[in-house]
Design a protein around this motif. Structure first.
Motif, mmCIF file in Angstrom:
data_model
loop_
_atom_site.group_PDB
_atom_site.id
_atom_site.type_symbol
_atom_site.label_atom_id
_atom_site.label_comp_id
_atom_site.label_asym_id
_atom_site.label_seq_id
_atom_site.Cartn_x
_atom_site.Cartn_y
_atom_site.Cartn_z
ATOM 1 N N UNK A 499 0.780 -1.061 -0.059
ATOM 2 C CA UNK A 499 0.039 -0.046 -0.039
ATOM 3 C C UNK A 499 0.875 1.332 -0.040
ATOM 4 N N UNK A 500 2.049 1.204 0.523
ATOM 5 C CA UNK A 500 3.058 2.291 0.637
ATOM 6 C C UNK A 500 3.748 2.591 -0.770
ATOM 7 N N UNK A 501 3.973 1.411 -1.305
ATOM 8 C CA UNK A 501 4.644 1.419 -2.691
ATOM 9 C C UNK A 501 4.056 2.094 -3.710
ATOM 10 N N UNK A 502 4.730 2.876 -4.672
ATOM 11 C CA UNK A 502 3.999 3.378 -5.640
ATOM 12 C C UNK A 502 4.659 2.882 -7.103
ATOM 13 N N UNK A 503 4.024 2.471 -8.045
ATOM 14 C CA UNK A 503 4.281 2.041 -9.312
ATOM 15 C C UNK A 503 4.555 0.529 -9.188
ATOM 16 N N UNK A 504 4.248 -0.130 -10.206
ATOM 17 C CA UNK A 504 4.352 -1.606 -10.410
ATOM 18 C C UNK A 504 5.776 -2.192 -9.947
ATOM 19 N N UNK A 505 6.697 -1.758 -10.675
ATOM 20 C CA UNK A 505 8.306 -2.050 -10.035
ATOM 21 C C UNK A 505 8.377 -1.979 -8.649
ATOM 22 N N UNK A 506 8.107 -0.957 -8.224
ATOM 23 C CA UNK A 506 8.352 -1.024 -6.468
ATOM 24 C C UNK A 506 7.664 -1.871 -5.836
ATOM 25 N N UNK A 507 6.383 -2.252 -6.334
ATOM 26 C CA UNK A 507 5.464 -3.186 -5.587
ATOM 27 C C UNK A 507 6.082 -4.524 -5.661
ATOM 28 N N UNK A 609 -1.107 -9.021 -4.306
ATOM 29 C CA UNK A 609 -0.013 -8.417 -5.110
ATOM 30 C C UNK A 609 -1.004 -8.054 -6.362
ATOM 31 N N UNK A 610 -2.076 -8.631 -6.833
ATOM 32 C CA UNK A 610 -2.758 -8.288 -7.895
ATOM 33 C C UNK A 610 -3.731 -7.060 -7.650
ATOM 34 N N UNK A 611 -4.331 -7.054 -6.277
ATOM 35 C CA UNK A 611 -4.937 -5.900 -5.781
ATOM 36 C C UNK A 611 -4.048 -4.483 -5.860
ATOM 37 N N UNK A 614 -3.708 -3.553 -9.296
ATOM 38 C CA UNK A 614 -4.860 -3.089 -9.857
ATOM 39 C C UNK A 614 -5.141 -1.657 -9.533
ATOM 40 N N UNK A 615 -4.551 -1.186 -8.068
ATOM 41 C CA UNK A 615 -4.696 -0.082 -7.707
ATOM 42 C C UNK A 615 -3.583 0.864 -8.509
ATOM 43 N N UNK A 616 -2.424 0.393 -8.836
ATOM 44 C CA UNK A 616 -1.357 1.246 -9.562
ATOM 45 C C UNK A 616 -2.021 1.512 -10.735
ATOM 46 N N UNK A 617 -2.439 0.380 -11.615
ATOM 47 C CA UNK A 617 -3.182 0.806 -13.000
ATOM 48 C C UNK A 617 -3.977 1.878 -12.840
ATOM 49 N N UNK A 618 -5.048 1.654 -11.758
ATOM 50 C CA UNK A 618 -6.176 2.526 -11.690
ATOM 51 C C UNK A 618 -5.501 4.016 -11.291
#
Length: 864
Positions: A499-507, A609-611, A614-618
């Motif tokens: 939840x604190x990470x920003x972007x797919x790579x960071x997640x 991870x998928x959630x 999805x938040x990053x994409x949204x």
């Protein structure tokens, strides 16, 4: 899918399948033979001849070349119908799926129809019945759920006498050298008759179920019996038979059924193999269509009856075993006896262990074997007793001997907490012996001069056994609680960091950092078609698993039913029906197997991870929308400013050119031509500026509508007059279907819509082309269609033509490009502001049509 179903081998299933396939092929159906086991029989080979056959795949298994059905080739070929013989066949190691029925499921998922064959003994729910009848356990089975899901079942049946004649004539395939054994054991007339009866009954049950579904669809369902069945499942070998029996019972009464597993204190003492058997039995229940329930329980009988009463169960199925002699001697009741005594109004079915044992289930080792499972732990128990003895020896002349009992009790507790119940029992017995030997006079003998010590020894032994047992159990509880806490902490930390990470790579980096040390695995994550974390994967086999998971959105890889020989476990990342990537987990210890509990944790991790993805994409989409909105506002401001700034000089220039043209008789011919061309371009530029102003008003929401009732034909007539000079030799026809109601509209704006659409049609027809205006009413709408006979629109661009600044360069090359790309966008904005709809499409006979609708007068009047 159509299954050719029979009582046994030799009834003619493959022959019937091939005969129908030949008929369909003759009728023009695209039929392909995926795999057919002909066993060299001439009549079968004759039916195969003339049908297209897919080459088999050759797999090298331990130096032996094995031919199997080529699933990938079938998916690439994509015939309308494919023949896949022997539905229950087990594929060779290295195949994508362990079972051929799983290959068929993938074919069906990809839209390919399948013909296949199946014998009744291969149905999972009937496996134990057939084994009891014939004495032969069939290892290759098919879940009843896939059998019941087949679109059609064709029962292939012949009398037992005829089948025995076929066997004698060598027309029935059996393994080499096994003719006599097969005839003596399996192919007995009594057995074949019974198998035939089972097959007929199973087919009839399926027909009844289909009839019930049809009746329910037409509101004619029969009155439900109200039955609801609960079966108790454990780690014993009887559970698989209980599950199959319950499945058959539920099919006969068309009742829902559930499989219940009680996680009592004994569950924590089960061996790893016993826990695997529990998971195997629960998966078997799911395969057969039952729902699995797990309950934590202290008092088993009370928990079962409470659950059954609260959930409306009418039948209870459980196993019954003979109680040990010491339980019978003390009058203790088993679980089945307690349930029978306490279950008022509940029908209870009990099954005893069968003489025919399931060879796929290992025998449960005796409970005492757990006490001596690890010699090293027992050696440590001996060492602990020795340490306690040595600690007390220097003080045996100073302290009362009974005081040393607590020293030994402490040792027993330590051993129980560290090594479990088996070593604790050994430590208890050794403690009594060494206490007598070293601390009771006469020393160094097992005799004693005070009879009261006999009671002391007995109490010491009983107390140490009880304390050791309780301590061992408590220690086990603590370890399991810590394990659960560790998993919970892992999921919490992962969720918090994601939840604190920003972007797919960071997640992805966060996920790898949390999972790798916790499970000693290599973590790889793919998203958007590329690998975002983990060591680069270049193994073609692993990449094949990855692509399969991406395409099918199902778990695959290590120890699963799909490509189980892969090194890693691959889990799809899906959220809200969106495909977001793949998670791969590869153990660093290549021989390690993931437990079922670990797989459940992995699936939960994948969903987290998928959630997050999805938040990053949204978030990215929202940011892009915000930027686009800001850009749109800026464009509108620039358009409005530019239009206002250009309008005045264009008006002045137009007046000057008009004045010069009035004096054209005094000017040279060349100057007149240039002024005329300049006047045309100024007129076009003024129209463009007007469109810019109108587009800016529409997009900024500042367009004001002046609603008045009109007949749409009147507005169309005015628009046709306005473009009279432009149409040249083209014909404009109007067609009105029936009497049209009035519409409440802004007449000037709708006239502009018609003018823009007519100009667009004129620009895309030949000089002598025909343009047609159709007017018709549809419920509360008036529909206007402007059709031309030009080249039409490029397929797929029907919606794009209404975008701002979209010109015909992206459509068909023979459509002229004289527009500014704003006319149709203005039409869309005006029509939608009126509550209407506008769209474009190609005509079947050529050309394009632009259609818009307007609400009739009473509807738009209310909304306005």
């Amino acid at each position: 899918m159509k299954i050719f179903f029979g009582a046994s081998a030799g009834v003619g299933k493959t022959f019937a399948m091939l005969s129908e396939a030949r008929r369909l092929h003759k009728d023009g159906r695209d039929v392909e033979i995926g795999i057919v086991e002909h066993h060299g029989r001439p009549e079968t080979l004759a039916l195969i001849e003339g049908l297209p056959v897919l080459p088999c795949k050759v797999i090298d298994h331990r130096g032996v070349q094995v031919t199997e059905f080529d699933l990938d080739a079938a998916l690439a070929r994509r015939p309308s119908l494919i023949l896949v013989d022997e539905y229950a066949h087990t594929n060779a190691p290295g195949s994508r799926h362990p079972k051929r029925w799983q290959d068929v499921e993938e074919l069906l998922d990809n839209g390919i129809d399948v013909f296949t064959t199946l014998n009744v003994q291969h149905l999972e729910s009937l496996n134990d019945v057939v084994a009891k009848l014939t004495g032969v356990w069939v290892k290759e089975t098919v879940p009843d759920t896939v059998f019941d899901a087949a679109d059609e079942i064709a029962l292939i049946d012949i009398p037992p006498d005829e089948l025995l004649q076929r066997l004698a004539a060598g027309k029935v395939y059996v393994a080499d050298g096994a003719h006599q054994r097969a005839a003596d054991n399996f192919f007995k007339k009594a057995n074949l008759g019974r198998l035939r009866e089972i097959a007929l009954r199973r087919a009839a049950e399926r027909v009844d179920a289909q009839n019930d579904q049809l009746n329910a669809a037409h509101g004619q369902s029969e009155v439900a019996t109200g039955d609801k069945i609960l079966v108790l499942v454990g780690a014993d070998s009887l559970s698989s038979r209980l599950i199959r029996h319950t499945k058959r019972m539920a099919d006969r009464s068309r009742a829902p059924w559930f499989a219940l597993y009680l996680q009592t204190d004994r569950h924590e003492t089960l061996s790893p193999k016993a826990r695997l058997r529990v998971e195997h039995n629960l998966r078997l229940a799911e395969k057969l269509g039952g729902r699995v329930v797990r309950l934590n329980a202290g008092a088993a009988a009370a928990t079962i009856l409470d659950y059954a009463g609260r959930n409306g169960f009418t039948r209870l199925v459980l196993g019954h075993s003979r109680q040990p002699w010491w339980r019978r001697a003390t009058g203790q009741q088993g679980l089945s006896q307690k349930l029978i005594a306490q279950a008022a109004g509940l029908e209870i079915t009990t099954l005893n262990a069968d003489a025919v044992a399931d060879p796929t289930v290992e025998r449960e080792p005796p409970r005492w074997s757990a006490l001596v499972a690890r010699p090293r732990d027992h050696l440590m128990a001996v060492l602990a007793v020795a340490v306690c003895t040595l600690m007390g020896l220097p003080f045996r002349h100073l302290i009362d001997p009974d005081s040393f009992i607590m020293l030994y009790m402490t040792g027993v507790v330590i051993v129980a907490a560290r090594f479990g119940i088996g070593p604790a029992v050994l430590a208890s017995v050794l403690s009594v012996a060494t206490f007598n030997w070293f601390y009771i006079e006469p020393y160094y003998s097992f005799t004693f001069d005070n009879i009261s010590y006999a009671v002391t020894f007995a109490v010491m032994l009983a107390t140490s056994l009880i304390v050791g047992s309780l301590t061992a159990r408590l220690s086990l509880h603590v370890r399991l609680a810590r394990q659960g806490e560790t998993e919970t902490r892992l999921l919490y930390d992962l969720s918090r960091h994601l939840s604190a990470a920003r972007g797919v790579e960071a997640m992805a980096t966060v996920a790898a950092r949390c999972l790798e040390p916790a499970f000693d695995v290599e973590v790889r994550l793919w998203s958007g078609g590329r690998q975002v974390t983990g060591p680069a994967e270049d193994d073609p086999r692993e990449l094949g698993v990855l692509h399969w998971v991406m395409h099918n959105h199902q778990i695959a890889g290590r120890h699963t039913d799909t490509l189980p020989s892969a090194s890693g476990l691959y889990l799809p990342l899906t959220a809200e029906a969106a495909d977001l990537g793949v998670l791969s987990l590869t153990p660093r210890d290549r021989v390690r197997q993931f437990t079922s509990a670990e797989q459940l944790v992995f699936e939960t991790v994948a969903s987290l991870i998928a959630g997050a993805f999805q938040r990053a994409r949204q978030g990215a989409d929202a940011e892009a929308s915000r930027v686009e909105s800001e850009n749109e506002k800026l464009r509108n401001v620039l358009l409005a400013s530019l239009s206002h700034d250009l309008k005045t000089p264009l008006t002045v220039m137009g007046g000057a050119v008009s004045s010069l043209l009035k004096m054209r008789k005094k000017l040279p011919r060349e100057a007149v031509d240039e002024l005329t061309a300049l006047w045309g371009q100024l007129t076009r530029l003024q129209k463009f500026v007007s469109n810019l102003l109108r587009m800016a008003a529409i997009t900024s929401g500042q367009l004001k509508l002046n609603f008045e009732p009109y007949l749409i034909q009147e507005i169309a007539g005015a628009a046709i007059q306005r473009i009279e000079a432009q149409k040249g030799a083209r014909q404009i026809r109007t067609v009105t279907a029936g009497q049209l109601p009035m519409v409440t509209i802004d007449g000037a704006l709708i006239e502009q819509v018609l003018i823009n659409l007519l100009e667009n049609a004129i620009a895309h027809t030949t000089a002598d082309g025909i343009i047609t205006l159709n007017f018709e009413t549809d419920a509360d709408r008036v529909r206007v269609r402007i059709s031309d006979d030009g080249p039409g629109l490029k397929p797929g661009t029907e919606d794009q033509v209404f975008d701002k600044f979209h010109t015909d360069n992206d459509l068909k090359s023979d459509r002229g490009n004289s527009g500014t790309g704003l006319g149709l966008a203005i039409c869309k904005g005006i029509v939608e502001a009126h509550g209407g709809l506008i769209y474009a499409k190609n005509n079947p006979t050529g050309g394009a049509s632009f259609i818009f609708t307007l609400p009739v007068a009473n509807t738009i009047g209310r909304s306005a």
